[in-house]
Scaffold this motif. Structure first.
Motif, mmCIF file in Angstrom:
data_model
loop_
_atom_site.group_PDB
_atom_site.id
_atom_site.type_symbol
_atom_site.label_atom_id
_atom_site.label_comp_id
_atom_site.label_asym_id
_atom_site.label_seq_id
_atom_site.Cartn_x
_atom_site.Cartn_y
_atom_site.Cartn_z
ATOM 1 N N THR A 330 45.826 68.526 27.706
ATOM 2 C CA THR A 330 47.178 68.153 27.285
ATOM 3 C C THR A 330 48.135 68.158 28.477
ATOM 4 O O THR A 330 47.923 68.845 29.477
ATOM 5 C CB THR A 330 47.736 69.106 26.213
ATOM 6 O OG1 THR A 330 47.883 70.420 26.767
ATOM 7 C CG2 THR A 330 46.829 69.160 25.009
ATOM 8 N N ALA A 333 53.516 66.173 25.439
ATOM 9 C CA ALA A 333 53.034 65.794 24.105
ATOM 10 C C ALA A 333 51.850 64.843 24.171
ATOM 11 O O ALA A 333 51.430 64.312 23.139
ATOM 12 C CB ALA A 333 54.166 65.156 23.312
ATOM 13 N N ARG A 335 47.970 64.131 24.507
ATOM 14 C CA ARG A 335 46.729 64.858 24.232
ATOM 15 C C ARG A 335 45.541 63.916 24.446
ATOM 16 O O ARG A 335 45.489 62.832 23.869
ATOM 17 C CB ARG A 335 46.740 65.396 22.796
ATOM 18 C CG ARG A 335 47.761 66.502 22.600
ATOM 19 C CD ARG A 335 47.828 66.977 21.152
ATOM 20 N NE ARG A 335 48.563 66.040 20.312
ATOM 21 C CZ ARG A 335 49.890 66.050 20.160
ATOM 22 N NH1 ARG A 335 50.626 66.942 20.808
ATOM 23 N NH2 ARG A 335 50.483 65.169 19.370
ATOM 24 N N GLU A 407 52.850 71.368 18.025
ATOM 25 C CA GLU A 407 51.612 70.617 18.079
ATOM 26 C C GLU A 407 50.984 70.472 16.697
ATOM 27 O O GLU A 407 51.209 71.294 15.813
ATOM 28 C CB GLU A 407 50.625 71.328 19.015
ATOM 29 C CG GLU A 407 51.069 71.340 20.469
ATOM 30 C CD GLU A 407 50.082 72.066 21.354
ATOM 31 O OE1 GLU A 407 49.825 71.569 22.469
ATOM 32 O OE2 GLU A 407 49.578 73.133 20.943
ATOM 33 N N VAL A 411 44.952 71.068 16.847
ATOM 34 C CA VAL A 411 44.863 71.587 18.212
ATOM 35 C C VAL A 411 44.339 73.023 18.214
ATOM 36 O O VAL A 411 43.630 73.445 19.143
ATOM 37 C CB VAL A 411 46.234 71.503 18.901
ATOM 38 C CG1 VAL A 411 46.224 72.235 20.245
ATOM 39 C CG2 VAL A 411 46.630 70.037 19.106
#
Length: 605
Positions: A330, A333, A335, A407, A411
């Motif tokens: 990550t 923001a 990923r 998140e 995650v």
């Protein structure tokens, strides 16, 4: 809503086409005469096959050049028509499409044409057949649906009406408002096709470049709603002449076609409440445009080379999934999922993207209604379920409920990771998806119908092997950007992915500092040639030092009236590369001037 499709739309024998249409869920078909003439089956066998498949045979077409001729020529028309009517009786079809004359017309007189349609109607009625008169956009005298309707009015025959074709009307710029003057019972058939706006002769445009609804520039929602408002209650039928669709798998193309009609039905029902009140028009489940990119997934047998790049660029390894050979990296923001599961023999490639949506359940229902192929991934107890679909290019597209608090929940399924590092990277800016030549229109419909994205722009980018056609799809507020790229023909034996890799672009707050920090960690960017920076110096008033800094860091640069764009690229790993972009002020483009240089640099490498 009853649906139909002309057999000319898809490839294969007539029997193949009927089976494909039935598989896609169509209610009926139009029989295109050349398909029947080439069929090994008799008309009775074709009719029996259609009946077994649950398909109605809605229309026989075309009967050409039937009006505007002298008496001797019209006698030939009647002899030809009677033979076709007998054939239609064998097929069990009671409606024939008669096109306005393009070849033999010598008399430009509505009364003459009407009289001949009346006599044709008398002959047809004796066989239990009706005549749908259509104004071709290239008709010699009759090229406007309003004139065709006047001729039908003058003919004043119960077996004669009009066929309204969206291409013939909208390609000529004719106002569809006149449809309101035609009683619904005299609209005997409706044919639908979309198309891009092109500057070329209308016959070539029609024969090679029609598209399914929702894929071109015509306002088919307005056109179709006017026909519904007029009281038409027959089939909505597709008549799409397109070289690509007539070469590809008929089953896939038929499903693609049926999906386009479902999209159109939903759009008509939503925009025109009066039309939506009809029992046979149904909306799709609501689905707002996605609010962001949840993740991108790169899949390979060995992802270590991608891991090295991500580490150099400041991504944080967040751990390994607790039940799968999958890692998460990550930055802000953004990923990135690295997946080595079921990937034997795979080079790194962009396998999936995830989208954040406001109502995941509604998207799931919408995709089911559109009959989109679904993606499947095994989910164990206490793991977040991700619903997904398979895009036409094979990319898996997942959607998940957008989170208002940090998140997404999935995650937490990744364990033994490192604390997040500070980074200039903020999020995914755009994801460029390379499309097979035969899939670009289907892909456009997949994203517009399924996720409410819209076509924002189209351009051609010159590369070392020809033009790359790029079509950009965006969400209304620009949170999701998906450029779809189609490569030109490539050298025989070379894999398409090697010629046009996919890529993910990450937004950052400071491209210069990100590039410097990455180089300090050993990152080597894609090298841009000195000629490119000489051109930047000529086009933009940046100063010698600023241009030299761009050259040293191998940064691309663009500027327009709304702002600036700085960006750099990684090398291509397998079939994917990464881009890092800084948008200054309101710049909304993609640095198109850099793309040809980048394509050549990748090819050279």
């Amino acid at each position: 809503m009853r649906t139909s499709m002309a057999t000319v739309c898809i490839s294969g024998t007539l029997a193949d086409k009927l089976r494909a249409c039935a598989d896609a869920g169509f209610d009926g078909v139009e029989i295109f005469e050349p398909d029947l003439l080439a069929a090994a089956e008799s008309p009775e066998e074709i009719a029996a096959l259609a009946a077994r498949l649950g398909l109605s045979l809605d229309l026989y077409q075309p009967l050409r050049d039937v009006e505007g001729v002298g008496d001797e020529e019209f006698a030939k028309v009647l002899r030809r028509a009677e033979a076709k009517f007998r054939l239609m009786n064998r097929l069990g079809i009671d409606l024939v499409l008669c096109c306005s004359n393009v070849a033999t017309a010598t008399i430009n007189d509505d009364e003459v044409s009407a009289g001949q349609l009346r006599r044709l109607g008398d002959l047809a009625a004796g066989y239990g057949i009706r005549v749908a008169f259509e104004a071709l956009a290239w008709g010699r005298f009759v090229d406007d649906y309003r004139r065709a309707w006047r001729i039908v009015q003058l003919a004043d025959h119960p077996a004669v009406g009009v066929c309204l074709d969206s291409f013939h009307i909208l390609s000529r710029g004719h106002d569809p408002a006149g449809i309101a003057d035609i009683p619904g019972e005299k609209i005997l058939f409706v044919q639908l096709a979309d198309a891009p706006r092109l500057r070329m002769d209308v016959l070539s445009w029609s024969r090679h470049h029609r598209l399914f609804p929702g894929e071109g520039d015509f306002d088919l929602v307005d056109f179709t709603s006017r026909i519904v408002a007029a009281g038409y209650d027959g089939p909505w039928s597709l008549e799409v002449f397109n070289d690509t669709f007539r070469q590809t798998d008929p089953y896939r193309t038929a499903r693609h076609a049926r999906r386009s009609l479902r999209w159109l039905e939903d759009a008509v029902a939503r925009v025109f409440p009066d039309a939506a009140g009809r029992d046979d028009l149904e909306m799709l489940p609501d689905s707002a445009a996605p609010s962001g990119v949840d993740f991108v997934e790169i899949k390979a047998e060995d992802t270590s080379e991608v891991e090295e790049l991500l580490a150099q660029l400041g991504f944080t390894p967040r751990g390994r999934h607790r039940t799968k050979p999958v890692q998460l990296w990550t930055a802000g923001a953004a990923r990135v999922v690295l997946n080595e599961q079921h990937a034997r023999g795979w080079e790194p490639q962009l396998a999936a993207i995830g989208l954040e949506v406001d109502d995941a359940e509604a998207v799931d229902l919408r995709m089911s209604e559109l009959r989109v192929p679904r993606a499947y991934r095994r989910t164990y107890a206490h793991e977040e379920r991700l619903d997904g679909a398979i895009a036409p290019d094979g990319t898996e597209v997942y959607w998940a409920q957008a989170s208002d608090e940090g998140e997404p929940a999935w995650v937490a399924e990744f364990e033994h990771g490192e604390p997040e590092r500070p980074t200039a990277i903020t999020r995914v800016d755009h994801v460029s998806l390379s499309q097979p030549w035969q899939a670009i229109e289907e892909a456009t419909l997949f994203y517009t119908a399924g996720f409410a994205l819209r076509v924002h722009s189209s351009t051609d980018v010159p590369g070392p092997q020809g033009l790359v056609a790029s079509r950009v799809l965006v969400s209304p507020a620009g949170e999701v950007r998906l450029p779809l790229n189609v490569a030109p023909p490539i050298l025989a034996g070379e894999r398409a992915g090697a010629a046009l890799p996919q890529h993910v672009a990450f937004a950052c707050s400071d491209a210069r500092s990100l590039a410097r920090d990455a180089r300090a960690r050993g990152f080597v960017p894609l090298a841009m040639p000195r000629n490119y920076y000489d051109d930047i110096a000529a086009r933009f008033d940046l100063g010698v030092e600023a241009v030299e800094e761009l050259r040293e860091l191998h940064l691309g640069y663009d500027r327009d009236a709304t702002g600036e764009y700085l960006h750099f690229y990684t090398r291509t790993v397998g079939e994917v590369f990464l881009e890092f972009v800084e948008r200054v002020e309101a710049y909304a483009g993609y640095g198109a001037g850099t793309a040809p240089v980048r394509l050549t640099a990748q090819r050279r490498r």
